[in-house]
Enzyme design. Structure first.
Site, PDB file in Angstrom:
ATOM      1  N   HIS A 200       0.832  -1.201   0.000  1.00  0.00           N
ATOM      2  CA  HIS A 200       0.000   0.000   0.000  1.00  0.00           C
ATOM      3  C   HIS A 200       0.873   1.260   0.000  1.00  0.00           C
ATOM      4  O   HIS A 200       0.439   2.325  -0.434  1.00  0.00           O
ATOM      5  CB  HIS A 200      -0.909   0.035   1.230  1.00  0.00           C
ATOM      6  N   ASP A 272      -4.949  -5.454  -7.792  1.00  0.00           N
ATOM      7  CA  ASP A 272      -5.173  -4.877  -6.472  1.00  0.00           C
ATOM      8  C   ASP A 272      -5.403  -3.381  -6.708  1.00  0.00           C
ATOM      9  O   ASP A 272      -5.231  -2.872  -7.828  1.00  0.00           O
ATOM     10  CB  ASP A 272      -3.964  -5.129  -5.576  1.00  0.00           C
TER      11      ASP A 272
END
Length: 534
Positions: A200, A272
């Site tokens: 992330h 993702d």
């Protein structure tokens, strides 16, 4: 209507899934940087022919209304996805919230057959409750092999550090989910378990040779492909053994060469989230989206700006950078996936009252409790003295969904005469000077965007001091077994015979079982409080 009709831009719209709030009203939006207003979201859905949305926020009851609203805005049926690896209740309160997958892995060490039965029940219940509230794409199971205890983002989301156990439990989960017409997703290809940084935030590197990838990371993906998983989510990882330059999400060698050609996967490949640092820092948002499709992706999850993304994709196709036949193949896979979900029209629009009745049924509650009890660990016996406090430690009170005035972690110690105090990690140091006989309850697990697994060096020092001062007379750890192992190894917990309990879950059921276990309440009569007032 054929959902792939229309202009090239409208067709490409089917390849985009945007983030949206599960709440009904704009003033409830919690992540405005990622979640558009209703006006903008409706405009996107109506004009861009988007393929779907991924939701976060709102109660399960509210979500049943929200998903109907979104479907009504769209001319074509939407895929509605959610990261509900631990059940619909993990993201949307009111529905069933299961312990993290690693709880099943712990059970599997002792009884694989029992663990697989629980995994199947989980799959059935999650699929049932998802459809009840309008979710038709379950972004689970996680099939990463978590063999790095310092993994800050996968951690207990993984079933195990053993690829065989991960494979067995993931396949069992899929067998359960197949009971209902929902899509499933194995993630994160080709394996995010052996990383110590968070994709992330930045781009992790998996340095292993191909032989090691075959022995560990790829084993569960092979198993889930064999079990006909509907989609596979890419990982934002650099894997030099296959591609020295591009992250897996943007690598044709990995997605088309390995996943499609060599492993034989025929379902949907979904990225993702594209706002994650693992790829967002690689190139412009539009270029990243084009590179992902170029690599072999069918669905782009959470591009920063869907309108600009579509413009870039149209240009890439019109100039020949992306072959039209590749787009047609992706659209066909999307079409087939939607056919599975929407061939029964009842899965599109449901009666909200009926939906609520499908949630948190007796079977689901019993399964949760069975998993929690079977994976619980404990040590030593409780002996507590007057002047007692219940010190609860959480990461962030503002985002804490598992704790309130009525949850058992608060109420059970309160009935035993404990004063409740709640600390965040950054305020924990202020509780060191008190000399109260303390029950310490630590809620700790890996979390996206944090960058560590919850035990920074500073926090470790504080916990060590708390234990050294001998004011901690009881300890409950919720969430991470790696944190439990640290407490047992690096503090005076065992030396001082401090009673402890560890539970994988953090929800109310977990708190109740953990507190009752610590205080040995299961064997005492109704007037059990009297025992602790003397």
């Amino acid at each position: 209507m054929n959902w792939t009709d229309g202009t090239l831009k409208q067709q490409l719209g089917q390849m985009i899934v945007v983030r949206a709030s599960g709440y009904l009203f704009d003033h409830q939006i919690r992540y405005p940087a990622w979640e558009p207003s209703n006006e903008k979201l409706r405009h996107w859905i109506e004009t861009l022919n988007l393929g779907g949305v991924i939701l976060l926020g709102g109660s399960a009851g509210e979500l049943s209304l929200r998903t109907q609203q979104l479907q009504q805005w769209s001319k074509n049926p939407l895929l509605i996805a959610a990261d509900i690896e631990e059940g619909v209740g993990q993201r949307f309160p009111g529905a069933t919230w299961f312990p993290p997958p690693m709880a099943l892995g712990e059970i599997a060490k002792k009884d694989l057959t029992q663990a697989k039965e629980y995994a199947t029940q989980m799959g059935v219940i999650i699929a049932q409750e998802a459809l009840a509230v309008g979710i038709n794409w379950v972004l689970a199971p996680v099939v990463d092999v978590n063999n790095n205890p310092k993994n800050p983002v996968i951690n207990i989301r993984s079933f195990s550090d053993d690829p065989k156990i991960v494979s067995e439990l993931a396949v069992a989960f899929l067998e359960g989910a197949k009971t209902y017409p929902v899509l499933t997703s194995a993630k994160h290809f080709p394996g995010h378990g052996d990383t110590s940084n968070d994709s992330h935030i930045d781009l992790p590197v998996i340095p292993h040779e191909i032989s090691r990838l075959e022995e560990i990371e790829l084993v569960p993906f092979r198993a889930t492909i064999g079990a006909n998983v509907d989609s596979i989510m890419t990982a934002h990882l650099l894997i030099p053994a296959w591609d020295k330059d591009r992250p897996a999400t943007l690598s044709k060698a990995i997605l088309t060469g390995e996943l499609r050609a060599r492993l034989g996967f025929k379902g949907l490949i979904v990225t993702d989230a594209l706002i994650m640092g693992g790829v967002a820092n690689y190139a412009s948002p539009e270029e990243v989206a084009v590179m992902a499709v170029e690599a072999g992706v069918d669905i782009l999850l959470m591009p920063k700006d869907p309108e600009k993304t579509l413009e870039a994709l149209v240009k890439a196709v019109e100039t020949g950078r992306i072959p039209r036949e590749q787009i047609e193949a992706s659209l066909n896979r999307i079409y087939q996936a939607k056919q599975k979900v929407f061939k029964n029209s009842k899965t599109t629009f449901n009666n909200p009252l009926y939906c609520v009745g499908e949630l948190s049924q007796k079977r689901a509650k019993e399964t949760v409790k069975n998993i929690l009890n079977s994976s619980l660990e404990k040590g030593n016996n409780i002996t507590l003295k007057p002047k007692k406090r219940n010190l609860i430690v959480v990461d962030d009170l503002l985002t804490c969904t598992f704790l309130d005035r009525q949850t058992p972690g608060v109420t059970i110690p309160q009935q035993l005469g404990y004063d409740c105090q709640i600390a965040e990690l950054n305020t924990l140091k202020f509780f060191l000077e008190d000399d109260c006989s303390t029950l310490l309850q630590v809620f700790i697990r890996a979390s996206a965007f944090r960058g560590n697994a919850g035990l920074s060096e500073e926090v470790q020092k504080i916990y060590k001091k708390l234990l050294k001062n001998k004011i901690v007379k009881g300890l409950i750890i919720y969430g991470s077994p790696y944190a439990k192992d640290w407490f047992l190894t690096n503090t005076n917990l065992l030396k001082n015979q401090v009673p402890w309990v560890f539970s994988y879950g953090q929800m109310a059921d977990s708190q109740k079982i953990a507190c009752e276990t610590l205080f040995n309440l299961s064997e005492v009569p109704d007037n059990w409080v009297d025992r602790f007032e003397n």
